[in-house]
Design a protein around this motif. Structure first.
Motif, PDB file in Angstrom:
ATOM      1  N   ASP A 206      91.032   2.648  -4.566  1.00 48.13           N
ATOM      2  CA  ASP A 206      90.715   1.226  -4.759  1.00 48.13           C
ATOM      3  C   ASP A 206      89.864   0.733  -3.606  1.00 48.13           C
ATOM      4  O   ASP A 206      90.174   0.996  -2.431  1.00 48.13           O
ATOM      5  N   LEU A 207      88.808   0.008  -3.936  1.00 49.17           N
ATOM      6  CA  LEU A 207      87.897  -0.557  -2.951  1.00 49.17           C
ATOM      7  C   LEU A 207      87.795  -2.063  -3.131  1.00 49.17           C
ATOM      8  O   LEU A 207      87.992  -2.593  -4.228  1.00 49.17           O
ATOM      9  N   ILE A 208      87.449  -2.749  -2.040  1.00 49.26           N
ATOM     10  CA  ILE A 208      87.153  -4.183  -2.066  1.00 49.26           C
ATOM     11  C   ILE A 208      85.754  -4.371  -1.484  1.00 49.26           C
ATOM     12  O   ILE A 208      85.429  -3.794  -0.434  1.00 49.26           O
ATOM     13  N   TYR A 209      84.926  -5.152  -2.173  1.00 46.60           N
ATOM     14  CA  TYR A 209      83.611  -5.464  -1.614  1.00 46.60           C
ATOM     15  C   TYR A 209      83.471  -6.974  -1.414  1.00 46.60           C
ATOM     16  O   TYR A 209      84.157  -7.765  -2.070  1.00 46.60           O
ATOM     17  N   GLY A 210      82.616  -7.332  -0.474  1.00 49.15           N
ATOM     18  CA  GLY A 210      82.395  -8.749  -0.185  1.00 49.15           C
ATOM     19  C   GLY A 210      83.237  -9.265   0.960  1.00 49.15           C
ATOM     20  O   GLY A 210      83.387 -10.481   1.124  1.00 49.15           O
ATOM     21  N   THR A 211      83.775  -8.371   1.785  1.00 52.88           N
ATOM     22  CA  THR A 211      84.510  -8.806   2.966  1.00 52.88           C
ATOM     23  C   THR A 211      83.554  -9.489   3.940  1.00 52.88           C
ATOM     24  O   THR A 211      82.424  -9.028   4.117  1.00 52.88           O
ATOM     25  N   PRO A 212      83.943 -10.595   4.582  1.00 55.11           N
ATOM     26  CA  PRO A 212      83.078 -11.212   5.587  1.00 55.11           C
ATOM     27  C   PRO A 212      82.623 -10.192   6.628  1.00 55.11           C
ATOM     28  O   PRO A 212      83.430  -9.433   7.174  1.00 55.11           O
ATOM     29  N   GLY A 213      81.318 -10.151   6.854  1.00 56.27           N
ATOM     30  CA  GLY A 213      80.754  -9.227   7.832  1.00 56.27           C
ATOM     31  C   GLY A 213      80.398  -7.866   7.281  1.00 56.27           C
ATOM     32  O   GLY A 213      79.837  -7.037   8.009  1.00 56.27           O
ATOM     33  N   GLU A 214      80.687  -7.599   6.004  1.00 54.54           N
ATOM     34  CA  GLU A 214      80.344  -6.308   5.411  1.00 54.54           C
ATOM     35  C   GLU A 214      78.890  -6.322   4.953  1.00 54.54           C
ATOM     36  O   GLU A 214      78.493  -7.151   4.130  1.00 54.54           O
ATOM     37  N   SER A 215      78.080  -5.398   5.467  1.00 52.76           N
ATOM     38  CA  SER A 215      76.687  -5.282   5.055  1.00 52.76           C
ATOM     39  C   SER A 215      76.585  -4.393   3.820  1.00 52.76           C
ATOM     40  O   SER A 215      77.549  -3.706   3.440  1.00 52.76           O
TER      41      SER A 215
END
Length: 434
Positions: A206-215
């Motif tokens: 499982d992955l999460i995208y759109g974390t603050p600071g994630e390029s």
């Protein structure tokens, strides 16, 4: 954590508000998700394990660390408590004429289910099997953190009948994990995957995208790390910062900045490109699998409107109303209910012999139809156009023209999202419902 919904009271004995069903009736437009007896609706069981070692800043699930539990909530006794609800569920379904269906899928979620000893998880699964029986080829999944398993614990689970493990990887980039307050070492993930496979378990990450600071490069690195493990299933969810969480407070104070919608869309498209190129096709908006045999059948059961019983504090359940082909009766289309949230109150109610249900709602046929569209449109197989309200079927052509629905599928009478439609699935649902 969000409050429970409003609803009517659940009887102390948990009884369902339905007449008994004499003969099971197969649901229309159903694609089989597992072996069940006769034409009965598939039935699954969800087991919520509400324990975590730490609370992540973005999490609003009904979970508790040791310091948050307080007295009276005994983690060591949780398997015994959960099995009390299994016994209650078996009685309630039998009284409603809905027994006799083996369990197609079981899903242990949380929280971190693998904070319990593997023997406790095996004991709960054995209780479910004793109550209803597991269907031939039943899918049994547990969620886990990469740092909450060992080769030995995974072998115990596999020997007990578990077939899948879903690891909460979230990211392979240390600074992204730190922002999410995830505590595992990303270098441990490949080892955990290898241990699970050696035990004979299918593996999802499982992955999460759109974390603050994630390029975008950070996100690419996470996807490439996932693909390097060779897993056959990947879930990728956009971060949603819920009110009441620590991260929501950080955003409100200006300490963290959320990405914009274009950034989220670019990351979704990158995930779809890389996963598709690696042979994992999308089968639901946020899920990709190497083939139908690797898709999560338990989650598909939710999206297809099957019946399930949720075991555990805060767990939700759903059962469609039985219907008789001989003498139709006026009744709700289904019932949804939810348990009290705190493990201490949950345990106390079951120990006293009462249902842990906190409230329930009876779905009208119109509400059930709305949910069928809302959920069914998310899967790759889509919906039969005939499943739409007649007044909304004309909207399909406009959605095809806007590039949100597949034109070839529409000609064949199916409502299927394009990739652009997946990015705008909520807007598609609004157009397809009154």
């Amino acid at each position: 954590m969000p409050a429970l919904p409003d609803g009517e009271a659940v009887p102390d004995d948990g009884a369902l508000p339905f007449l008994p069903l004499v003969e099971p009736v197969e649901t229309q437009n159903r694609v089989s998700t597992g072996s069940t007896s006769g034409g009965a609706r598939p039935f699954g069981v969800y087991v919520h394990v509400p324990f975590c070692s730490v609370r992540c800043g973005y999490c609003d699930f009904n979970t508790y660390t040791a310091s948050e539990l307080g007295g009276g909530a005994n983690q060591a006794a949780y398997a015994t408590t959960a099995l009390r609800e299994v016994d209650l569920a078996a009685r309630v379904l039998d009284d409603a004429g809905l027994s006799g269906r083996p369990v197609s899928t079981v899903f242990f979620g949380g929280g971190t289910p693998t904070m319990l000893p593997a023997a406790d998880l095996a004991r709960i699964l054995r209780g479910i099997d004793d109550a209803w029986g597991l269907a031939d080829g039943a899918e049994v999944t547990t969620e886990a953190n990469p740092d909450s398993v060992t080769p030995e614990s995974l072998r115990v689970l596999a020997d007990a009948g578990f077939t899948r493990v879903s690891f909460g990887m979230q990211s392979a980039v240390p600074h992204v994990l730190a922002t999410l307050e995830r505590t595992h070492d990303p270098r441990r993930v490949p080892d955990a995957v290898a241990w699970a496979r050696d035990a004979g378990l299918d593996v999802s990450l499982d992955l999460i995208y759109g974390t603050p600071g994630e390029s975008l490069d950070d996100w690419r690195a996470s996807l490439e790390a996932v693909l390097a493990t060779g897993v056959d299933h990947v879930s990728a969810y956009a971060l949603v910062v819920e009110p009441g969480t620590k991260m929501h407070a950080q955003v409100r104070r200006g300490e963290l900045a959320l990405p914009d919608e274009d950034d989220q869309a670019a990351k979704y498209e990158l995930a779809d490109d890389l996963l598709t190129e690696a042979g994992l096709g999308w089968y639901e908006v946020s899920n990709w699998a190497r083939g139908p045999e690797h898709a999560c059948r338990h989650n598909l059961a939710y999206w297809r409107g099957d019946d399930w019983w949720g075991i555990g504090p805060g767990a939700h359940s759903y059962v469609a109303a039985p219907s008789s082909p001989v003498e139709p009766v006026e009744m709700a289309a289904g019932v949804r209910w939810w348990n009290v949230k705190h493990p201490r109150r949950y345990a106390a109610l079951l120990e006293s012999g009462a249902s842990p249900g906190a409230g329930r709602e009876l779905l009208t046929p119109g509400q059930a139809q709305l949910e069928r569209v809302l959920l069914g449109v998310r899967v790759r197989e889509g919906l039969d156009v005939d499943a739409l309200d007649p007044s909304r079927r004309a909207a399909v052509a406009g959605l095809v023209a806007r590039g949100l629905l597949d034109g070839v599928a529409a000609v064949r009478g199916r409502v299927v999202l394009t990739r652009r439609g997946r990015l705008l699935a909520d807007a598609v649902v609004r157009d397809l419902t009154a």
